[in-house]
Motif scaffolding. Structure first.
Motif, PDB file in Angstrom:
ATOM      1  N   ASN A 136       0.738  -1.305   0.043  1.00 55.17           N
ATOM      2  CA  ASN A 136       0.173  -0.068   0.120  1.00 55.17           C
ATOM      3  C   ASN A 136       0.850   1.195  -0.060  1.00 55.17           C
ATOM      4  O   ASN A 136       1.898   1.346   0.643  1.00 55.17           O
ATOM      5  CB  ASN A 136      -0.894  -0.039   1.147  1.00 55.17           C
ATOM      6  CG  ASN A 136      -1.937  -1.132   1.278  1.00 55.17           C
ATOM      7  OD1 ASN A 136      -2.326  -1.560   0.170  1.00 55.17           O
ATOM      8  ND2 ASN A 136      -2.440  -1.486   2.274  1.00 55.17           N
ATOM      9  N   VAL A 137       0.552   2.417  -0.803  1.00 53.78           N
ATOM     10  CA  VAL A 137       0.948   3.504  -0.792  1.00 53.78           C
ATOM     11  C   VAL A 137       0.199   4.468  -0.765  1.00 53.78           C
ATOM     12  O   VAL A 137      -0.724   5.027  -1.728  1.00 53.78           O
ATOM     13  CB  VAL A 137       1.940   3.755  -1.965  1.00 53.78           C
ATOM     14  CG1 VAL A 137       2.704   5.087  -2.007  1.00 53.78           C
ATOM     15  CG2 VAL A 137       3.166   2.786  -2.133  1.00 53.78           C
ATOM     16  N   GLY A 138      -0.338   5.099   0.488  1.00 52.75           N
ATOM     17  CA  GLY A 138      -1.358   6.045   0.356  1.00 52.75           C
ATOM     18  C   GLY A 138      -2.620   5.436   0.418  1.00 52.75           C
ATOM     19  O   GLY A 138      -2.850   4.137   0.124  1.00 52.75           O
ATOM     20  N   VAL A 139      -3.562   6.174  -0.210  1.00 48.90           N
ATOM     21  CA  VAL A 139      -5.238   5.658  -0.557  1.00 48.90           C
ATOM     22  C   VAL A 139      -5.366   5.207  -1.819  1.00 48.90           C
ATOM     23  O   VAL A 139      -6.335   4.344  -2.094  1.00 48.90           O
ATOM     24  CB  VAL A 139      -6.133   6.671   0.360  1.00 48.90           C
ATOM     25  CG1 VAL A 139      -6.169   7.003   1.492  1.00 48.90           C
ATOM     26  CG2 VAL A 139      -6.117   7.955  -0.656  1.00 48.90           C
ATOM     27  N   ASN A 140      -4.493   5.787  -2.682  1.00 55.17           N
ATOM     28  CA  ASN A 140      -4.653   5.395  -4.229  1.00 55.17           C
ATOM     29  C   ASN A 140      -4.057   4.136  -4.805  1.00 55.17           C
ATOM     30  O   ASN A 140      -4.323   3.693  -6.084  1.00 55.17           O
ATOM     31  CB  ASN A 140      -4.438   6.518  -4.947  1.00 55.17           C
ATOM     32  CG  ASN A 140      -5.522   7.687  -4.667  1.00 55.17           C
ATOM     33  OD1 ASN A 140      -6.644   7.551  -4.443  1.00 55.17           O
ATOM     34  ND2 ASN A 140      -4.905   9.078  -4.465  1.00 55.17           N
ATOM     35  N   CYS A 141      -3.166   3.712  -3.939  1.00 53.11           N
ATOM     36  CA  CYS A 141      -2.277   2.574  -4.409  1.00 53.11           C
ATOM     37  C   CYS A 141      -2.317   1.468  -3.330  1.00 53.11           C
ATOM     38  O   CYS A 141      -1.651   1.454  -2.229  1.00 53.11           O
ATOM     39  CB  CYS A 141      -0.904   3.266  -4.450  1.00 53.11           C
ATOM     40  SG  CYS A 141       0.455   2.194  -5.489  1.00 53.11           S
ATOM     41  N   VAL A 142      -3.192   0.530  -3.481  1.00 54.28           N
ATOM     42  CA  VAL A 142      -3.379  -0.557  -2.818  1.00 54.28           C
ATOM     43  C   VAL A 142      -2.678  -1.914  -3.294  1.00 54.28           C
ATOM     44  O   VAL A 142      -3.172  -2.299  -4.246  1.00 54.28           O
ATOM     45  CB  VAL A 142      -5.124  -0.742  -2.522  1.00 54.28           C
ATOM     46  CG1 VAL A 142      -5.152  -2.052  -1.743  1.00 54.28           C
ATOM     47  CG2 VAL A 142      -5.838   0.433  -2.240  1.00 54.28           C
ATOM     48  N   ALA A 143      -2.122  -2.530  -2.309  1.00 59.50           N
ATOM     49  CA  ALA A 143      -1.283  -3.758  -2.576  1.00 59.50           C
ATOM     50  C   ALA A 143      -2.294  -4.892  -3.516  1.00 59.50           C
ATOM     51  O   ALA A 143      -3.310  -4.926  -3.064  1.00 59.50           O
ATOM     52  CB  ALA A 143      -0.857  -4.529  -1.438  1.00 59.50           C
ATOM     53  N   GLY A 144      -1.731  -5.243  -4.458  1.00 64.43           N
ATOM     54  CA  GLY A 144      -2.540  -6.341  -5.222  1.00 64.43           C
ATOM     55  C   GLY A 144      -3.811  -5.875  -6.263  1.00 64.43           C
ATOM     56  O   GLY A 144      -4.361  -6.542  -6.972  1.00 64.43           O
ATOM     57  N   VAL A 145      -3.978  -4.554  -6.139  1.00 65.68           N
ATOM     58  CA  VAL A 145      -5.147  -3.887  -6.775  1.00 65.68           C
ATOM     59  C   VAL A 145      -4.690  -3.194  -8.085  1.00 65.68           C
ATOM     60  O   VAL A 145      -3.627  -2.230  -7.968  1.00 65.68           O
ATOM     61  CB  VAL A 145      -5.995  -2.981  -6.002  1.00 65.68           C
ATOM     62  CG1 VAL A 145      -6.945  -2.209  -6.955  1.00 65.68           C
ATOM     63  CG2 VAL A 145      -6.463  -3.856  -4.778  1.00 65.68           C
ATOM     64  N   GLU A 146      -5.143  -3.664  -9.218  1.00 71.19           N
ATOM     65  CA  GLU A 146      -4.521  -3.297 -10.704  1.00 71.19           C
ATOM     66  C   GLU A 146      -4.928  -1.937 -10.890  1.00 71.19           C
ATOM     67  O   GLU A 146      -5.940  -1.367 -10.476  1.00 71.19           O
ATOM     68  CB  GLU A 146      -5.067  -3.931 -11.845  1.00 71.19           C
ATOM     69  CG  GLU A 146      -4.607  -3.531 -13.074  1.00 71.19           C
ATOM     70  CD  GLU A 146      -4.815  -4.813 -14.087  1.00 71.19           C
ATOM     71  OE1 GLU A 146      -4.121  -5.590 -14.305  1.00 71.19           O
ATOM     72  OE2 GLU A 146      -5.852  -4.478 -14.824  1.00 71.19           O
ATOM     73  N   VAL A 147      -3.867  -0.906 -11.018  1.00 70.86           N
ATOM     74  CA  VAL A 147      -3.950   0.464 -11.476  1.00 70.86           C
ATOM     75  C   VAL A 147      -3.652   0.653 -12.987  1.00 70.86           C
ATOM     76  O   VAL A 147      -2.693   0.102 -13.439  1.00 70.86           O
ATOM     77  CB  VAL A 147      -3.002   1.086 -10.603  1.00 70.86           C
ATOM     78  CG1 VAL A 147      -3.020   2.773 -10.925  1.00 70.86           C
ATOM     79  CG2 VAL A 147      -3.462   0.962  -9.048  1.00 70.86           C
ATOM     80  N   SER A 148      -4.377   1.273 -13.805  1.00 67.03           N
ATOM     81  CA  SER A 148      -4.196   1.745 -14.985  1.00 67.03           C
ATOM     82  C   SER A 148      -3.726   3.299 -14.712  1.00 67.03           C
ATOM     83  O   SER A 148      -4.338   4.044 -14.317  1.00 67.03           O
ATOM     84  CB  SER A 148      -5.560   1.593 -15.873  1.00 67.03           C
ATOM     85  OG  SER A 148      -5.860   0.536 -16.069  1.00 67.03           O
TER      86      SER A 148
END
Length: 133
Positions: free
Chosen positions: A95-107
């Motif tokens: 996790n990095v802050g609220v917008n970057c969650v471990a294992g959750v894909e980000v585009s």
């Protein structure tokens, strides 16, 4: 011909500005690769295409991907060009802050607004455009 090992470092260096915003290692980095070319000139002139497709699929650059296959003449190549889709997908390891969650894909769009406003691009076929949208 499996060509990823030579391109892995290039891809990481290409996304160096992105890496400054994150403080975790991604577990996946997905990109669509349209073509790969090389040039023996450091200014990337007269590139030779190794691989090209009009219908790329997402490739995970961390999972030891195969970008495509092709052959090139023996020699020294001072420039590698990887033409990719304008969206990169990744999954952070932590996790990095609220917008970057471990294992959750980000585009993440690249060459689109923000820091890229006013910037331009040139594709291998000579097509140019701007990063406004």
């Amino acid at each position: 011909m499996k060509i990823v090992s030579r391109f892995y470092l290039m891809v990481l260096l290409t996304f160096y500005p992105f890496a400054l915003h994150a403080v975790t290692t991604p577990t996946t980095i997905f990109m669509k690769v349209y073509q790969v070319a090389v040039s023996n000139n450091a200014l990337c002139t007269n590139p030779v295409t190794i691989f090209k497709t009009d219908t790329p699929t997402f490739v995970d650059f961390i999972a030891n991907p195969t970008l495509g296959s092709g052959s090139i003449a023996a020699g020294t190549y001072n420039c590698v060009i990887i033409e990719i889709e304008s969206v990169v997908k990744f999954k952070p390891q932590a996790n990095v802050g609220v917008n970057c969650v471990a294992g959750v894909e980000v585009s993440m769009p690249i060459c689109s607004g923000g820091d890229y406003s006013g910037k331009t691009y040139t594709l291998l076929d000579g097509t140019t455009g701007d990063c406004s949208g």
